[in-house]
Design a protein around this motif. Structure first.
Motif, short mmCIF file in Angstrom:
data_model
loop_
_atom_site.label_atom_id
_atom_site.label_comp_id
_atom_site.label_asym_id
_atom_site.label_seq_id
_atom_site.Cartn_x
_atom_site.Cartn_y
_atom_site.Cartn_z
N MET A 1 45.47 -33.12 116.08
CA MET A 1 44.51 -32.85 115.18
C MET A 1 43.38 -32.68 115.97
O MET A 1 42.87 -33.46 116.81
N LYS A 2 42.73 -31.34 115.76
CA LYS A 2 41.47 -30.94 116.47
C LYS A 2 40.28 -31.10 115.46
O LYS A 2 40.32 -31.02 114.22
N ALA A 3 39.18 -31.43 116.00
CA ALA A 3 37.95 -31.65 115.42
C ALA A 3 36.84 -31.17 116.02
O ALA A 3 36.63 -31.20 117.37
N ILE A 4 35.89 -30.71 115.46
CA ILE A 4 34.45 -30.14 115.90
C ILE A 4 33.41 -31.07 115.29
O ILE A 4 33.22 -31.09 114.02
N PRO A 25 42.78 -42.14 116.10
CA PRO A 25 43.57 -41.63 117.00
C PRO A 25 44.45 -40.51 116.60
O PRO A 25 44.81 -39.73 117.52
N ASP A 26 44.31 -40.07 115.33
CA ASP A 26 45.04 -38.61 115.00
C ASP A 26 44.38 -37.36 115.51
O ASP A 26 44.58 -36.32 115.49
N ILE A 27 43.16 -37.86 115.75
CA ILE A 27 42.16 -36.77 116.54
C ILE A 27 42.31 -36.63 118.06
O ILE A 27 42.03 -37.68 118.84
N PHE A 31 35.48 -30.81 120.05
CA PHE A 31 34.61 -29.54 120.37
C PHE A 31 33.03 -30.15 119.59
O PHE A 31 33.02 -30.76 118.82
N GLN A 32 32.19 -29.51 120.45
CA GLN A 32 30.81 -29.98 119.98
C GLN A 32 29.92 -28.82 119.82
O GLN A 32 29.91 -27.88 120.64
N ALA A 33 28.91 -28.59 118.82
CA ALA A 33 27.90 -27.62 118.87
C ALA A 33 26.67 -28.11 118.63
O ALA A 33 26.64 -29.25 117.56
N ASP A 34 25.60 -27.55 118.91
CA ASP A 34 24.05 -28.13 118.48
C ASP A 34 23.70 -27.36 117.20
O ASP A 34 22.39 -27.41 116.81
N GLU A 35 24.15 -26.24 116.83
CA GLU A 35 23.68 -25.45 115.67
C GLU A 35 24.88 -24.68 115.06
O GLU A 35 26.02 -24.38 115.42
N LEU A 36 24.45 -24.27 113.84
CA LEU A 36 25.68 -23.73 112.88
C LEU A 36 26.45 -22.37 113.53
O LEU A 36 27.69 -22.36 113.53
N ILE A 43 34.72 -22.64 115.58
CA ILE A 43 35.75 -22.80 114.47
C ILE A 43 36.67 -21.66 114.78
O ILE A 43 37.99 -21.74 114.52
N LYS A 44 36.09 -20.46 114.76
CA LYS A 44 36.95 -19.07 114.52
C LYS A 44 37.80 -19.02 115.80
O LYS A 44 38.87 -18.37 115.94
N ASN A 45 37.36 -19.61 116.99
CA ASN A 45 37.89 -19.39 118.15
C ASN A 45 39.28 -20.45 118.36
O ASN A 45 40.23 -20.34 118.84
N GLU A 46 38.86 -21.72 118.04
CA GLU A 46 39.59 -22.84 118.15
C GLU A 46 40.34 -23.48 116.91
O GLU A 46 41.37 -24.18 117.06
N GLN A 47 39.97 -22.99 115.91
CA GLN A 47 40.52 -23.22 114.68
C GLN A 47 40.94 -24.70 114.59
O GLN A 47 42.00 -25.28 114.45
N PRO A 48 39.88 -25.52 114.66
CA PRO A 48 39.93 -26.96 114.36
C PRO A 48 40.40 -27.39 113.04
O PRO A 48 40.22 -26.84 111.91
N ASP A 49 41.18 -28.65 112.80
CA ASP A 49 41.57 -28.94 111.47
C ASP A 49 40.37 -29.88 110.84
O ASP A 49 40.39 -29.85 109.45
#
Length: 250
Positions: A1-4, A25-27, A31-36, A43-49
């Motif tokens: 499972m991927k998260a941002i 542990p499921d994650i 990924f991280q970002a400092d603005e929307l 999100i569009k590139n990596e498609q996190p859950d």
């Protein structure tokens, strides 16, 4: 499972990242970002859950995320991370999208992640975000958000007596002898409240709650006596308009 994690505060991102690694542990990818905008691109590139999304950020609020996905499927879960107080939480509860109130506790974090894992329906995700936006519009219709040093203070319109301009600042006077100095000009509030019948600008430096006026006194050109016995001037050019509004309301 991927998260941002999307949050403008580096410390908040790092802390949440550490908590997720320790308790969730499921994650397995982060990924991280400092603005929307940056977060949306990831999100569009990596498609996190799963998206951990702060609300109050520079340029764009987290609540505007759907604006970047017009006619596109929203196939990720969102957990809002927020410093909003109880008034805002009431609005969150109107939808099934989850939230975490800062400072975040590890048990609440684990429960929110599990809830996100369990909720898989893509239509429900998009629909819940739309309902959340509607909830905040309802909240905004009855309350106003004041930027104070400790965060955001949500005040019922009816609890505001009047506002007074002080250069680029505004002092908000409230019931119970409370007041707050806000780093925004009076025009900001006048524009925000212009559609509400409660508020009127009798003078360039004042915005008053009409229901909090105790008396109109015609001495010395005319002034208003408020519930807290404060005197608010009314300009000569506004007097006729003021009486027309009072006539319609009462």
């Amino acid at each position: 499972m991927k998260a941002i994690i999307i949050d403008d505060e580096n410390k908040a991102r790092s802390l949440l990242h550490s908590m997720l690694q320790e308790h969730c542990p499921d994650i397995t990818a982060y990924f991280q970002a400092d603005e929307l905008e940056q977060g949306v691109a990831i999100i569009k590139n990596e498609q996190p859950d799963l998206v951990f999304l702060d609300i109050e950020m520079p340029r764009y609020s987290g609540l505007q995320i759907l604006d970047f996905f017009d006619n596109q499927p929203v196939d990720f879960q969102i957990i809002f991370t927020t410093a909003y107080n109880q008034y805002a939480i009431d609005a969150f509860k109107l939808s099934a999208v989850d939230y975490l109130l800062k400072p975040i506790g590890h048990e609440e974090l684990k429960q929110a992640v599990q809830k996100a894992i369990d909720l898989k329906d893509q239509y429900s995700i998009t629909n819940n975000l739309q309902e959340l936006k509607k909830s905040f519009k309802t909240l905004a219709a009855n309350k106003i958000a004041l930027d104070v040093p400790r965060g955001l203070l949500f005040i019922n319109h009816s609890d505001i007596l009047y506002m007074e301009a002080d250069g680029m600042y505004t002092t908000v006077y409230m019931k119970g002898d409370k007041k707050e100095l806000i780093c925004k000009p009076l025009k900001h509030f006048a524009d925000q409240l212009e559609e509400g019948a409660l508020f009127y600008k009798p003078h360039r430096s004042y915005l008053v709650n009409i229901n909090s006026i105790k008396e109109f006194n015609k001495k010395e050109g005319g002034h208003l006596l408020m519930e807290n016995n404060a005197i608010v001037p009314i300009s000569r050019v506004k007097r006729e308009e003021f009486f027309e509004i009072i006539k319609e309301l009462f």
